[in-house]
Structure formats: C-alpha cells, structure tokens
Design a protein around this motif. Sequence first.
Motif, PDB file in Angstrom:
ATOM      1  N   ARG A  87      -5.215   9.487  -8.517  1.00  0.00           N
ATOM      2  CA  ARG A  87      -4.171   9.052  -7.586  1.00  0.00           C
ATOM      3  C   ARG A  87      -4.037   7.535  -7.623  1.00  0.00           C
ATOM      4  N   LYS A 115      -3.406   4.258  -5.449  1.00  0.00           N
ATOM      5  CA  LYS A 115      -3.609   3.891  -4.052  1.00  0.00           C
ATOM      6  C   LYS A 115      -2.823   2.653  -3.634  1.00  0.00           C
ATOM      7  N   THR A 144       0.847  -1.183   0.000  1.00  0.00           N
ATOM      8  CA  THR A 144       0.000   0.000   0.000  1.00  0.00           C
ATOM      9  C   THR A 144       0.881   1.231   0.000  1.00  0.00           C
ATOM     10  N   PRO A 152       1.462   7.018  -2.115  1.00  0.00           N
ATOM     11  CA  PRO A 152       1.172   6.929  -3.538  1.00  0.00           C
ATOM     12  C   PRO A 152       2.433   7.004  -4.363  1.00  0.00           C
TER      13      PRO A 152
END
Length: 227
Positions: free
Chosen positions: A190, A192, A5, A8
């Motif tokens: 964006r 993620k 994760t 970004p």
Amino acid sequence: MKTKTLPPALLIALLPLLIAPLTGTAQSIPTAHQILQRVQQHLPPKTLQLSGKLYRKAPNGYNKVSLPLTATLRLGNPTPTAQYQVDNQTLTLTWSNGTPHYHFSNPALQPHHEIAQSGMNWNDLSLAFLWWPNARLLGETTKINRHAWLIEIPVPNSTERLHLWIEKEMAMLLEAQWLDAHDDTQRTLRIKRIRKIDDLWIAKQLEIIHHTTGERSVLYLHDIHQP
C-alpha cells in the motif's frame, strides 16, 4: 512542493509514476497488457534522485531492521535506467524495448531475493511486476472508493498470484496483494504518503504488510528532488 497524506493513491515506490488518463468502456475494454503498458509509458521523464530508509517493523512498531537507501531514476534517457542502493547492495535496471534487465553489484543476487532481511525484495522495490508476463484482466471493481481495474499476474517461478488494483481514470496503482495457492493473502503493498513535484505525484512512503507475521516493511523517502 507539497506533501500529502493519502487516502492511498499512488505512484509507487522507487519507480514513481505519472498520473495519466486511462479509460475503458463497455464497447472498448482494454486488456491487462494495455493497462499495464499505459502505466509503464507514463514514467516521469526527468531525472530524480531519492534518499530514505527501508525498515522492517515488528507488530508492536519496533524497528527490527533499518537500512539507508538511495536511488537515481533516469527514465527519460534513450536507454531508461534506474539505480538503487540499499546498504552496500546495488541494483541497476535498464530497459530495452520495454524489457527490464537487472545488474547487481553481487552477481549472486536475483530480483526475487530479499533485501538484507528487510522483508522487501528487489522486485517489490523496483515494481518489477508491472513488466511480468501473462497478466489477465479479472474485471472492474472498486478499491478505496475508486473505480479500478483488477489484474491478476502469476508470480514467476512460484505458485503465488499477484492481484493489482489500477485506478481507471488516472492509471495509478492503488494496491497489490500476493495470494498463495489456497487464495490466502500473504502480503499487501500500500502507498501511505505521496508528494507533488511539478505535475507529478511521487510515492513518499509505502509499506508491505506480511499477514502471516504481522510485520511490516516500510520504505520512507525523506528527500526527492531533480538534480
């Protein structure tokens, strides 16, 4: 294979990009065209097959639209191709001398058309803006605590402008924003989540925020593999 994760960082969406060195100095600052060309040139050469879902989410998180999505990327072929299918609509992209050509299953479709009320259009899905003309470099800045180039591109057949933040050292897209004629941000793209396959970081989840409504278009890839 690992899943990570963000903070970004990218390779976007259905056209995953190889992280490649890209530097500029005070003595040799690249042009916007050169920066985008380096991103284009480092597409993964191996065939990739992708499958997932495209969602449109209300501000409260409710799924207003949920569509199946598959893609096959053959970007290392002599004639690079990428095929996307969302629900019952299909786009096949081919590149000739660096110029993309669009072939839709429905001849009435255009790249700027919305995909089945998802809030995302075919240009967003295929990162077509990497090939748009008349890009100019606004300068050097930071985005997500990374040194980045800020590039502005006029959106074809529109009064909007697109701002792209490209990470300087690794030539990866960090963020994209669409601005109207009054400099108000209309949409923000964006990344993620990303996933590592061999030496490539591939976007596993990206979202587009619609600032006027608070809705989000979310692309989630649950399977990415080399056939």
